[in-house]
Enzyme design. Sequence first.
Site, PDB file in Angstrom:
ATOM      1  N   ARG A  65      35.504  46.466  42.108  1.00 26.33           N
ATOM      2  CA  ARG A  65      36.607  46.738  41.188  1.00 26.33           C
ATOM      3  C   ARG A  65      37.926  46.659  41.956  1.00 26.33           C
ATOM      4  O   ARG A  65      38.036  47.192  43.075  1.00 26.33           O
ATOM      5  CB  ARG A  65      36.469  48.150  40.602  1.00 26.33           C
ATOM      6  CG  ARG A  65      35.465  48.253  39.495  1.00 26.33           C
ATOM      7  CD  ARG A  65      35.932  47.483  38.249  1.00 26.33           C
ATOM      8  NE  ARG A  65      35.009  47.623  37.134  1.00 26.33           N
ATOM      9  CZ  ARG A  65      34.052  46.740  36.827  1.00 26.33           C
ATOM     10  NH1 ARG A  65      33.868  45.657  37.545  1.00 26.33           N
ATOM     11  NH2 ARG A  65      33.285  46.949  35.773  1.00 26.33           N
ATOM     12  N   HIS A  83      36.966  37.103  38.657  1.00 24.60           N
ATOM     13  CA  HIS A  83      35.954  38.110  38.283  1.00 24.60           C
ATOM     14  C   HIS A  83      34.668  37.417  37.820  1.00 24.60           C
ATOM     15  O   HIS A  83      34.222  37.590  36.678  1.00 24.60           O
ATOM     16  CB  HIS A  83      36.509  39.040  37.192  1.00 24.60           C
ATOM     17  CG  HIS A  83      35.768  40.353  37.123  1.00 24.60           C
ATOM     18  ND1 HIS A  83      36.406  41.556  36.906  1.00 24.60           N
ATOM     19  CD2 HIS A  83      34.445  40.647  37.247  1.00 24.60           C
ATOM     20  CE1 HIS A  83      35.494  42.531  36.887  1.00 24.60           C
ATOM     21  NE2 HIS A  83      34.296  41.997  37.087  1.00 24.60           N
TER      22      HIS A  83
HETATM   23  C1  GLV Z   1      31.337  43.550  35.658  1.00 27.40           C
HETATM   24  O1  GLV Z   1      32.428  43.676  36.109  1.00 27.40           O
HETATM   25  C2  GLV Z   1      30.429  44.634  35.423  1.00 27.40           C
HETATM   26  O2  GLV Z   1      30.849  45.785  35.449  1.00 27.40           O
HETATM   27  O3  GLV Z   1      29.244  44.370  35.196  1.00 27.40           O
END
Ligand code: GLV
Length: 311
Positions: free
Chosen positions: A226, A274
């Site tokens: 994150r 991401h």
């Molecule tokens: C992706 O960011 C997840 O939390 O699976």
Amino acid sequence: MAGALLFSSRLDDPVAWSKALAALMPDLDIRVSPNLGDPAEIETALVWKPPPGEMAALPNLKLIINLGAGVDPLLADPTIPPHIPVARLGDQPMAQMMSQFVTFAVLRHHRDIAMYQRQQRARQWRYELPRPSYECQVGIMGLGLLGGTAARTLAGLGFNVAGWARSPHTIDGVECFHGAPGLAPFLARTDILVVLLPLTKETRHIVGRDALYCLPRGAKLVNCGRGGTVDEAALLAALEDGHIAEATLDVFEQEPLPPDHPFWGMEQVLVLPHTGSIAIPEISARDVVDNIRRVRAGQPLLNVVDRVKGY
Ligand code: GLV
């Protein structure tokens, strides 16, 4: 009649998920947000960042399942009813996909691929002796399903792997550090730091100026957990002064990364949108259906989230 499932995500594919769920539980009544039908009929919600207030308007909701491993966006929503259990997705294939991503990033740093790409642009043929993986000290922060799998995979490739987590862990072939006292020694021995921590009150900006400068000069950083766990301003300064040599960043404090963010233009930073890992509907639907059966039978749930810990 058994209750319905509400699917609410602007990211995941409702058609693929409905198909995967129906294959395992043909009589499951699936509603796709915003077409809820009668809210009183909804028993389970399968969600990724549902609109604020949507869960609170379901009077007979028994279970919320987060369509991903990280529950920080869900728990940050104050309208999520506090008494409803929250589970998250997290299965071996998801961990394996993340592990492959971490392996790619670590190998790319270890084998100096960014340097060779710069040389290619300069049409320069210059060979550096590759170093064996056992000379490379990788440190993984976060030893849950994803971090633990990545640690085992890299140890299997011969890297010298250590891990750090809030609580003690034991992983074969991986030196495990824990808690505040374990952080500085863990960082001091780490050449490539991989951050796979959940975002909680405790982990926000845990990789800040102090942590970055505990790493040896020239260390490299991979963040695929994150964005908020790394203090981006501190990282930017450490990249600019060369203390951190390179970074692979798949997650950011603000996503999408704003177009004017300096990371975009930095040669030593690989910016990715991401993309580390995702739940595959045909596979992760098994745990969703299992949890629906468990909630109906009053049995303990799989992958249940501790709302106080935040993961
Ligand atoms: C992706 O960011 C997840 O939390 O699976």
